[in-house]
Write a protein that holds these residues in place. Sequence first.
Motif, PDB file in Angstrom:
ATOM      1  N   LEU A   1      20.657  58.956  -9.828  1.00  0.00           N
ATOM      2  CA  LEU A   1      20.427  57.520  -9.673  1.00  0.00           C
ATOM      3  C   LEU A   1      21.053  57.031  -8.379  1.00  0.00           C
ATOM      4  CD1 LEU A   1      21.239  56.414 -13.333  1.00  0.00           C
ATOM      5  CD2 LEU A   1      19.050  57.196 -12.386  1.00  0.00           C
ATOM      6  N   ASN A   2      20.245  56.421  -7.543  1.00  0.00           N
ATOM      7  CA  ASN A   2      20.712  55.943  -6.246  1.00  0.00           C
ATOM      8  C   ASN A   2      21.221  54.513  -6.382  1.00  0.00           C
ATOM      9  OD1 ASN A   2      20.988  55.054  -3.552  1.00  0.00           O
ATOM     10  ND2 ASN A   2      19.383  56.450  -2.859  1.00  0.00           N
TER      11      ASN A   2
ATOM     12  N   VAL B   1      25.161  59.711 -10.808  1.00  0.00           N
ATOM     13  CA  VAL B   1      25.092  58.465 -10.056  1.00  0.00           C
ATOM     14  C   VAL B   1      25.670  58.688  -8.667  1.00  0.00           C
ATOM     15  CG1 VAL B   1      25.986  56.114  -9.836  1.00  0.00           C
ATOM     16  CG2 VAL B   1      25.151  56.919 -12.043  1.00  0.00           C
ATOM     17  N   ALA B   2      24.900  58.310  -7.654  1.00  0.00           N
ATOM     18  CA  ALA B   2      25.373  58.311  -6.272  1.00  0.00           C
ATOM     19  C   ALA B   2      25.560  56.863  -5.851  1.00  0.00           C
ATOM     20  CB  ALA B   2      24.374  59.012  -5.360  1.00  0.00           C
ATOM     21  N   ILE B   3      26.786  56.499  -5.521  1.00  0.00           N
ATOM     22  CA  ILE B   3      27.080  55.134  -5.128  1.00  0.00           C
ATOM     23  C   ILE B   3      27.702  55.148  -3.737  1.00  0.00           C
ATOM     24  CG2 ILE B   3      29.331  55.140  -6.316  1.00  0.00           C
ATOM     25  CD1 ILE B   3      28.848  52.115  -6.874  1.00  0.00           C
TER      26      ILE B   3
ATOM     27  N   LYS C   1      30.887  48.839 -13.128  1.00  0.00           N
ATOM     28  CA  LYS C   1      30.485  48.714 -14.534  1.00  0.00           C
ATOM     29  C   LYS C   1      28.972  48.793 -14.694  1.00  0.00           C
ATOM     30  CE  LYS C   1      30.986  46.132 -18.815  1.00  0.00           C
ATOM     31  NZ  LYS C   1      29.604  46.451 -19.211  1.00  0.00           N
ATOM     32  N   ALA C   2      28.252  47.988 -13.947  1.00  0.00           N
ATOM     33  CA  ALA C   2      26.796  47.946 -14.100  1.00  0.00           C
ATOM     34  C   ALA C   2      26.112  49.168 -13.484  1.00  0.00           C
ATOM     35  CB  ALA C   2      26.250  46.670 -13.468  1.00  0.00           C
ATOM     36  N   ASP C   3      26.599  49.609 -12.331  1.00  0.00           N
ATOM     37  CA  ASP C   3      25.888  50.654 -11.594  1.00  0.00           C
ATOM     38  C   ASP C   3      26.346  52.069 -11.906  1.00  0.00           C
ATOM     39  OD1 ASP C   3      24.437  48.691 -10.425  1.00  0.00           O
ATOM     40  OD2 ASP C   3      25.294  48.864  -8.426  1.00  0.00           O
ATOM     41  N   VAL C   4      27.538  52.194 -12.462  1.00  0.00           N
ATOM     42  CA  VAL C   4      28.069  53.540 -12.743  1.00  0.00           C
ATOM     43  C   VAL C   4      28.401  53.704 -14.221  1.00  0.00           C
ATOM     44  CG1 VAL C   4      29.858  55.234 -12.200  1.00  0.00           C
ATOM     45  CG2 VAL C   4      29.005  53.720 -10.398  1.00  0.00           C
ATOM     46  N   LEU C   5      29.357  52.951 -14.707  1.00  0.00           N
ATOM     47  CA  LEU C   5      29.884  53.177 -16.054  1.00  0.00           C
ATOM     48  C   LEU C   5      28.835  52.999 -17.141  1.00  0.00           C
ATOM     49  CD1 LEU C   5      33.355  51.405 -15.696  1.00  0.00           C
ATOM     50  CD2 LEU C   5      32.687  53.741 -15.081  1.00  0.00           C
ATOM     51  N   ASP C   6      27.999  51.976 -17.018  1.00  0.00           N
ATOM     52  CA  ASP C   6      26.992  51.728 -18.046  1.00  0.00           C
ATOM     53  C   ASP C   6      25.921  52.817 -18.105  1.00  0.00           C
ATOM     54  OD1 ASP C   6      28.325  49.437 -18.696  1.00  0.00           O
ATOM     55  OD2 ASP C   6      26.847  48.045 -17.864  1.00  0.00           O
ATOM     56  N   GLU C   7      25.800  53.602 -17.049  1.00  0.00           N
ATOM     57  CA  GLU C   7      24.841  54.712 -17.025  1.00  0.00           C
ATOM     58  C   GLU C   7      25.381  55.965 -17.712  1.00  0.00           C
ATOM     59  OE1 GLU C   7      21.847  54.480 -16.218  1.00  0.00           O
ATOM     60  OE2 GLU C   7      21.739  52.671 -14.964  1.00  0.00           O
ATOM     61  N   ASN C   8      26.703  56.007 -17.924  1.00  0.00           N
ATOM     62  CA  ASN C   8      27.347  57.156 -18.568  1.00  0.00           C
ATOM     63  C   ASN C   8      26.936  58.486 -17.913  1.00  0.00           C
ATOM     64  OD1 ASN C   8      29.038  58.404 -20.454  1.00  0.00           O
ATOM     65  ND2 ASN C   8      27.348  58.735 -21.890  1.00  0.00           N
ATOM     66  N   PRO C   9      27.151  58.632 -16.611  1.00  0.00           N
ATOM     67  CA  PRO C   9      26.721  59.856 -15.930  1.00  0.00           C
ATOM     68  C   PRO C   9      27.674  61.023 -16.182  1.00  0.00           C
ATOM     69  CG  PRO C   9      27.881  58.458 -14.386  1.00  0.00           C
ATOM     70  CD  PRO C   9      27.806  57.687 -15.681  1.00  0.00           C
ATOM     71  N   ALA C  10      27.171  62.223 -15.978  1.00  0.00           N
ATOM     72  CA  ALA C  10      28.021  63.416 -16.053  1.00  0.00           C
ATOM     73  C   ALA C  10      28.761  63.629 -14.739  1.00  0.00           C
ATOM     74  CB  ALA C  10      27.176  64.644 -16.374  1.00  0.00           C
TER      75      ALA C  10
ATOM     76  N   ALA D   1      41.574  53.787  -4.583  1.00  0.00           N
ATOM     77  CA  ALA D   1      42.530  54.160  -5.631  1.00  0.00           C
ATOM     78  C   ALA D   1      42.163  53.514  -6.964  1.00  0.00           C
ATOM     79  CB  ALA D   1      43.938  53.754  -5.209  1.00  0.00           C
ATOM     80  N   THR D   2      41.786  52.241  -6.906  1.00  0.00           N
ATOM     81  CA  THR D   2      41.391  51.523  -8.124  1.00  0.00           C
ATOM     82  C   THR D   2      40.148  52.145  -8.751  1.00  0.00           C
ATOM     83  OG1 THR D   2      42.318  49.441  -7.293  1.00  0.00           O
ATOM     84  CG2 THR D   2      40.676  49.290  -9.045  1.00  0.00           C
ATOM     85  N   GLY D   3      39.178  52.452  -7.919  1.00  0.00           N
ATOM     86  CA  GLY D   3      37.943  53.045  -8.425  1.00  0.00           C
ATOM     87  C   GLY D   3      38.164  54.424  -9.020  1.00  0.00           C
ATOM     88  N   LEU D   4      38.944  55.245  -8.344  1.00  0.00           N
ATOM     89  CA  LEU D   4      39.214  56.584  -8.874  1.00  0.00           C
ATOM     90  C   LEU D   4      39.998  56.505 -10.178  1.00  0.00           C
ATOM     91  CD1 LEU D   4      40.054  58.558  -5.601  1.00  0.00           C
ATOM     92  CD2 LEU D   4      37.988  58.722  -6.997  1.00  0.00           C
ATOM     93  N   ASP D   5      40.956  55.596 -10.246  1.00  0.00           N
ATOM     94  CA  ASP D   5      41.717  55.422 -11.491  1.00  0.00           C
ATOM     95  C   ASP D   5      40.787  55.074 -12.648  1.00  0.00           C
ATOM     96  OD1 ASP D   5      44.137  55.951 -10.283  1.00  0.00           O
ATOM     97  OD2 ASP D   5      44.669  53.838 -10.004  1.00  0.00           O
ATOM     98  N   GLU D   6      39.783  54.282 -12.364  1.00  0.00           N
ATOM     99  CA  GLU D   6      38.841  53.864 -13.401  1.00  0.00           C
ATOM    100  C   GLU D   6      37.928  55.008 -13.823  1.00  0.00           C
ATOM    101  OE1 GLU D   6      35.801  50.092 -14.236  1.00  0.00           O
ATOM    102  OE2 GLU D   6      36.700  50.397 -12.252  1.00  0.00           O
ATOM    103  N   LEU D   7      37.539  55.852 -12.894  1.00  0.00           N
ATOM    104  CA  LEU D   7      36.587  56.916 -13.184  1.00  0.00           C
ATOM    105  C   LEU D   7      37.228  58.123 -13.864  1.00  0.00           C
ATOM    106  CD1 LEU D   7      34.502  56.925  -9.860  1.00  0.00           C
ATOM    107  CD2 LEU D   7      33.802  56.007 -12.081  1.00  0.00           C
TER     108      LEU D   7
END
Length: 278
Positions: free
Chosen positions: A114-115, A78-80, A131-140, A167-173
């Motif tokens: 995925l763009n 996923v590229a966001i 959640k919708a654009d990254v996590l739900d896709e379960n990317p490698a 920081a919040t996003g990286l903590d989640e990923l």
Amino acid sequence: MMDLQVSARQDLLYRQAKFICNAAISHVQIRHHRASPATDIEETQMSDAPPAANPIAFEYPLSNLRNSLKLAGHTKIVAIGSSSTVGEGNIEPFPSRLELALRKRYPNQMIDVLNRGVGGQEATNEVLRFKADVLDENPALVIWQVGTNAVYRDKDFKLSDVVQAMATGLDELVGLPMDVILMDLQYTTAVVNPDKIKLAEQMVSLIATAVADHARTGVNLFRRFALMQSWCNGGVPIAGLIDPNDPSQLHMSDWATEGVTLALDGAIKQAVETQAST
């Protein structure tokens, strides 16, 4: 045959960019900012060599991507990000170019990049879409492009909010089974002009700090700003890095986008192979 076609396409892109740049040089003067050589653009021509494919290696291996590629399944990346990710004008963006490069390298794998870019956004907006654009896709692998609009649209984004969102996003990923690459801003006139350069350099430093703060989790940094700046330092006029149809002078040219993709692809290849050899 495919290798010849790819090589011919890259050569054509370069020659087109060189023609555009040298035409611009005949009509305007641009001086590089203090981090670049103090040389009139009238005296600077693009060299005949394409941009370096991999001048910046990643610090950490991409183990999740490597493991996914070893399986006979579906590898998702996923590229966001903002307009650099989703694409602008007639310039094909880096995610689709990267997808083609990876499918060529791994012809027996099903690979999708995925763009999930949205023009004008920044980390503060993008983290809300995780959640919708990254996590739900379960990317490698996740490639998160940040920082540009914090500089270009600094009146719309508070720097401290952008830093906190990163920081919040990286903590989640980082707690999930996916590799993470943070990509910093582009080096184009709109973000390195005299009114913006100090803020741009500050943003580059803050992104590097965000990655360093997550060093133990293996987050990698793709230094797009330094890469493109090195091309200017090497003699490529900054006009060659900008989409000639973009009056804002913000978005990258076809040539620059191809060069960034080559560098990113090379860094990914090295990080995957390094893990494979250990």
